[in-house]
Structures are given as C-alpha cells and as structure tokens.
Design an enzyme around this catalytic site. Structure first.
Site, short mmCIF file in Angstrom:
data_model
loop_
_atom_site.label_atom_id
_atom_site.label_comp_id
_atom_site.label_asym_id
_atom_site.label_seq_id
_atom_site.Cartn_x
_atom_site.Cartn_y
_atom_site.Cartn_z
N CYS A 1 3.31 5.54 8.73
CA CYS A 1 2.38 5.91 7.67
C CYS A 1 1.60 7.17 8.11
CB CYS A 1 1.43 4.75 7.44
SG CYS A 1 0.12 5.19 6.30
N ASN B 1 -2.94 -7.03 8.53
CA ASN B 1 -3.85 -6.91 7.39
C ASN B 1 -3.84 -8.18 6.53
OD1 ASN B 1 -2.38 -6.24 4.65
ND2 ASN B 1 -1.19 -5.28 6.25
N CYS C 1 0.87 -1.18 0.00
CA CYS C 1 0.00 0.00 0.00
C CYS C 1 0.90 1.23 0.00
CB CYS C 1 -0.87 -0.01 1.25
SG CYS C 1 0.13 0.01 2.75
N GLU D 1 1.14 -1.25 16.18
CA GLU D 1 0.44 0.00 15.85
C GLU D 1 -0.38 0.47 17.05
OE1 GLU D 1 -2.15 0.11 12.32
OE2 GLU D 1 -3.27 1.70 13.31
FE1 F3S Z 1 -0.87 1.05 4.43
FE2 F3S Z 1 -0.83 3.18 5.84
FE3 F3S Z 1 -3.05 2.04 5.24
S1 F3S Z 1 0.61 1.55 5.98
S2 F3S Z 1 -2.61 -0.12 5.11
S3 F3S Z 1 -1.68 3.01 3.79
S4 F3S Z 1 -2.50 2.87 7.19
#
Ligand code: F3S
Length: 290
Positions: A106, A231, A21, A135
């Site tokens: 992120c 995820n 991602c 996280e």
């Molecule tokens: Fe990736 Fe950031 Fe979403 S690491 S899954 S874009 S919270």
C-alpha cells in the site's frame, strides 16, 4: 453508516467503511489481474490477511511463498509482494536474481519505508506497532540501523535512546489510534529530541471511529474479519469495549450471536481485508433471522 429496517423492527446498521480499503483493493485487483492472465504466479506472503481471498487466488493458480528461502528458490514467473510491504533486502534479492516482481505494498506503507530509510541515517527509529506483524517486519527492513518496536505505553515509558541520540517515531498503519496518542504524550514528555510522524492510515482511523460510534448504540455487534488481520482484531477490541455482545467472525458459519428477543439493533462492520460478498451474506442472514 447505512441503516436498514426489517418488518419485525430489527434495525441493521452497517458501517460505510466496512470492508476493503483503498490499499487492499488495489493489491487484490492487481493480484487477480495477473492470475487471470494465467502467468506463472507467486505471492510472497499472503497478499492480504484474508484466507477466503487467498484461497480464491490459489484456485486461479497462484502459489503462496511464506519464507525467504522459498522465495530464493524461485527462478521464473512473477512474484507479487504482499500489501503489508517487505523488507528492502527482499527487493534487493529479487533485483539481483533478475526475478520479475510486482510490489503491491500500500502507498501508505511505502511512505513509512521512505521515512525510516531517510531518518535512520542519523536517528534512532521507534516503530509503534506489533513486532510480530509483517508490516512491522517490513518497516524494520528499511531501517539502516536496528529499530525498536514498542506496543504499549509502559514500553514507551521504559524506552531510553542512546546518549545524545535523536529519535524518530512512526506507527504501524493499523495501530490503535487512541493508544498511539497516549504513547505520543509519553514521548513528548521525555526531554530528548524526538520527531513523531503519525503514520496511522486514515482509512483505519475512519474505520475505528465509525465502528465505535455504531457499537455504542446497538444491542449486538458483528465484526467480520480474519483473526490474522491486525485492523480486524482492533475493530473487534473497540467494538467489544462499547458493546458487550460483540461477535468476531471470519465467515457467516462462525456466527454465534442468536436472537433471544432482546436484540433490536445489530451493528455490522468488517476489517479492511474482508471481501464485500461476505459482508452482504452476513447482512442478509441477520435481516432474515433476527
Ligand atoms: Fe488499507 Fe493501506 Fe490503510 S492497506 S488500511 S489503505 S495503510
């Protein structure tokens, strides 16, 4: 999703959202850029949850620090702070010691840090997520008062804030979208004042929606990801609900799924921390052997 047909008629459907991602790509690119410069490099926690990527980084000389004690012992070089975010005290400690660091958290995770830091001044904080995930540990570390972590609707039912307190609810970015909705409904039914901020990342929602759609229409499904990756595990759960023959693998060598004549369509998706070359390898193998 992209579809490919082989002469035998096997159809391979790979999720468009499979793999890195935006947040992971940004973090990995930055870590490799520094590693390639040959600087004395440390990462606090694995930068992302994928052993393959971490090994490649170690081969380039990066050293992975897993505890705050190890981090405290660093006196030179550059420290890359993991993409899942770190508690505020870690950043404070590096600042105090004057250690150079690059925070590759992120931006979506950083947004949650800002929310809970601000809201925890006057409100109780509830984090919907896995208490053992880094996280969530990072988010808790930005709360100015102890936060409550809940991961199931049952825990949401049981939660009672202190008398007269206002509550702010946030979620781990990779939390299961539908489960979060259920938990939100429970909070909304309760009479105390509650503000809910849905901080599930859009990339996660798209990943999960596409995975469910593909899994519902194929004979077999392959989810590629590291078992430590939240995820990736969620993608597996979702796909397994829709497709009985779902395999969860980190690399091609772990694939157990075999063609027994009953598989005409194979779906492939991969967690947000799975590098492209592994997805391609699996795709190629399935096309050639199924
Ligand atoms: Fe990736 Fe950031 Fe979403 S690491 S899954 S874009 S919270």
């Amino acid at each position: 999703m992209s579809e490919e047909k082989k002469e035998s008629g096997i159809q391979v459907i790979t999720a468009k959202t499979a793999g890195f991602c935006f947040g992971v790509k940004k973090a990995v690119d930055k870590a490799f850029e520094l590693a390639e410069k040959g600087v004395e490099l440390y990462t606090y926690g694995p930068v992302i949850h994928n052993d393959e990527v971490i090994h490649r980084l170690e081969e380039k000389g990066a050293r992975i620090l897993n505890t705050e004690e190890e981090l405290r012992a660093v006196s030179s070089g550059i420290v890359v702070l993991r993409s899942h975010g770190v508690p505020k005290r870690v950043i404070d400690m590096l600042e105090e010691k004057g250690i150079e660091y690059v925070d590759v958290a992120c931006p979506f995770v950083k947004r949650i840090h800002e929310i809970v830091y601000r809201e925890s001044e006057n409100r109780e904080i509830v984090i919907v997520g896995n208490p053992a995930h880094p996280e969530v540990e990072g988010i808790m570390g930005w709360c100015r008062r102890p936060a409550t972590v809940i991961s199931t609707p049952e825990e949401a039912e049981q939660y009672t804030p202190p008398e007269g307190a206002e509550v702010c609810v946030v979620s781990q970015t990779t939390f299961h979208h539908k489960k979060f909705q259920k938990i939100v409904e429970i909070f909304e039914k309760k009479s105390y004042y509650v503000s809910i901020v849905n901080t599930i990342c859009n990339a996660t929602v798209q990943h999960q929606t596409e995975a469910r759609e593909i899994a519902a229409g194929v004979d077999a499904m392959i989810v590629i990801g590291d078992s430590k990756s939240s995820n990736s595990r969620k993608l597996y759960e979702i796909c397994a609900e829709e497709c009985k023959r779902t395999d969860f693998i980190q690399t091609l060598s772990e694939l157990k799924l075999k063609q027994d004549g009953s598989i005409n369509t194979v779906g492939i998706t991969a967690g947000a921390s799975t590098p492209n070359y592994i997805i391609e390898e699996v795709q190629k193998y399935v096309r050639a052997n199924f």
